[in-house]
Design a protein around this motif. Structure first.
Motif, PDB file in Angstrom:
ATOM      1  N   ILE A 134       0.839  -1.204   0.000  1.00 43.77           N
ATOM      2  CA  ILE A 134       0.000   0.000   0.000  1.00 43.77           C
ATOM      3  C   ILE A 134       0.877   1.258   0.000  1.00 43.77           C
ATOM      4  O   ILE A 134       0.650   2.182  -0.769  1.00 43.77           O
ATOM      5  N   SER A 137       2.431   2.420  -3.294  1.00 42.64           N
ATOM      6  CA  SER A 137       1.548   2.832  -4.382  1.00 42.64           C
ATOM      7  C   SER A 137       1.994   4.174  -4.957  1.00 42.64           C
ATOM      8  O   SER A 137       2.332   5.093  -4.214  1.00 42.64           O
ATOM      9  N   ASP A 139      -0.004   6.207  -6.220  1.00 45.05           N
ATOM     10  CA  ASP A 139      -1.134   7.113  -5.985  1.00 45.05           C
ATOM     11  C   ASP A 139      -0.983   7.731  -4.594  1.00 45.05           C
ATOM     12  O   ASP A 139      -1.373   7.153  -3.586  1.00 45.05           O
ATOM     13  N   LYS A 142      -4.010   8.084  -2.223  1.00 49.29           N
ATOM     14  CA  LYS A 142      -4.367   6.856  -1.510  1.00 49.29           C
ATOM     15  C   LYS A 142      -3.441   6.608  -0.315  1.00 49.29           C
ATOM     16  O   LYS A 142      -3.894   6.262   0.768  1.00 49.29           O
ATOM     17  N   LYS A 162      -7.358  -0.988   4.238  1.00 47.80           N
ATOM     18  CA  LYS A 162      -7.827  -1.225   2.865  1.00 47.80           C
ATOM     19  C   LYS A 162      -8.933  -0.235   2.496  1.00 47.80           C
ATOM     20  O   LYS A 162      -8.965   0.291   1.383  1.00 47.80           O
ATOM     21  N   GLN A 163      -9.854   0.016   3.433  1.00 47.78           N
ATOM     22  CA  GLN A 163     -10.937   0.966   3.175  1.00 47.78           C
ATOM     23  C   GLN A 163     -10.382   2.364   2.896  1.00 47.78           C
ATOM     24  O   GLN A 163     -10.846   3.048   1.990  1.00 47.78           O
ATOM     25  N   PHE A 165      -7.431   3.056   1.745  1.00 37.82           N
ATOM     26  CA  PHE A 165      -6.748   3.005   0.449  1.00 37.82           C
ATOM     27  C   PHE A 165      -7.753   3.103  -0.700  1.00 37.82           C
ATOM     28  O   PHE A 165      -7.533   3.820  -1.670  1.00 37.82           O
ATOM     29  N   ASP A 166      -8.868   2.409  -0.551  1.00 41.63           N
ATOM     30  CA  ASP A 166      -9.903   2.399  -1.592  1.00 41.63           C
ATOM     31  C   ASP A 166     -10.892   3.552  -1.457  1.00 41.63           C
ATOM     32  O   ASP A 166     -11.815   3.663  -2.256  1.00 41.63           O
ATOM     33  N   ASN A 167     -10.717   4.379  -0.401  1.00 40.93           N
ATOM     34  CA  ASN A 167     -11.599   5.509  -0.095  1.00 40.93           C
ATOM     35  C   ASN A 167     -13.051   5.078   0.067  1.00 40.93           C
ATOM     36  O   ASN A 167     -13.956   5.647  -0.505  1.00 40.93           O
ATOM     37  N   LYS A 168     -13.258   4.057   0.875  1.00 43.16           N
ATOM     38  CA  LYS A 168     -14.613   3.556   1.127  1.00 43.16           C
ATOM     39  C   LYS A 168     -15.054   3.917   2.534  1.00 43.16           C
ATOM     40  O   LYS A 168     -15.246   3.059   3.388  1.00 43.16           O
TER      41      LYS A 168
END
Length: 182
Positions: A134, A137, A139, A142, A162-163, A165-168
């Motif tokens: 991660i 990355s 990005d 992120k 993970k959330q 990183f994925d912007n959730k």
């Protein structure tokens, strides 16, 4: 310049007088770990080391296949955060298990960002293997979200990282773009 294939590097951990106890504790919880040779103080040098003859001087042990040497050197040096042992975990269950075992009896105020101190004062980092991927990355948005979340954690939570990183729903939220009102 010649190189030798027989050279190896290991880590020496200076304890007051708990090297054998700590080595047994560590090797009992981590896979691919074992105890090795134990050496003892003799009468010679007592005026310097002040350890009783027959008491443990060094303990050789392996953690996750890596060699360590525990030295009962006395109270003059203490562990600090400048050195830590990193345990890279595949699952949240591993993180939870090692965190719980290693933090038991340790300084709860020293827990931050996946770091903890065990009951001997040694610092550990209990981290998901995924974290390096991660952080690598390209990005940067992120990776910044991940760092924002990570810096607020004690024990690391893979799902939350993970959330982020994925912007959730975790980490820095993206602001909605709105047209200016005239």
């Amino acid at each position: 310049m010649s190189t030798s294939q027989n050279i190896k590097v290991s880590t020496c951990l200076w304890f007051d007088n708990q090297a054998e106890e700590a080595a047994k504790y560590y090797t009992s919880m981590l896979p691919d770990s074992k105890m090795g040779r134990i050496t003892r103080y003799g009468k010679e040098g007592y005026d310097i080391h002040r350890k009783p003859a027959g008491s443990v001087m060094t303990v050789q042990f392996w953690l996750l296949g890596n060699e360590y040497l525990g030295l009962n050197g006395g109270p003059q040096f203490r562990f600090n955060e400048a050195i830590s042992i990193v345990v890279q975990c595949d699952t949240q269950e591993e993180i939870d298990r090692y965190w719980d075992k290693l933090s038991d009896g340790g300084d709860k105020n020293a827990q931050a960002c996946g770091w903890l101190k065990d009951k001997y004062g040694l610092s550990w980092q209990i981290v998901p293997k995924l974290l390096a991927e991660i952080q690598d990355s390209p990005d940067k948005e992120k990776t910044e979200r991940v760092m924002n979340v990570l810096m607020k954690m004690k024990k690391l939570d893979i799902a939350a990282l993970k959330q982020a990183f994925d912007n959730k729903g975790t980490g820095k939220q993206i602001k909605k773009q709105t047209a200016p009102v005239h």
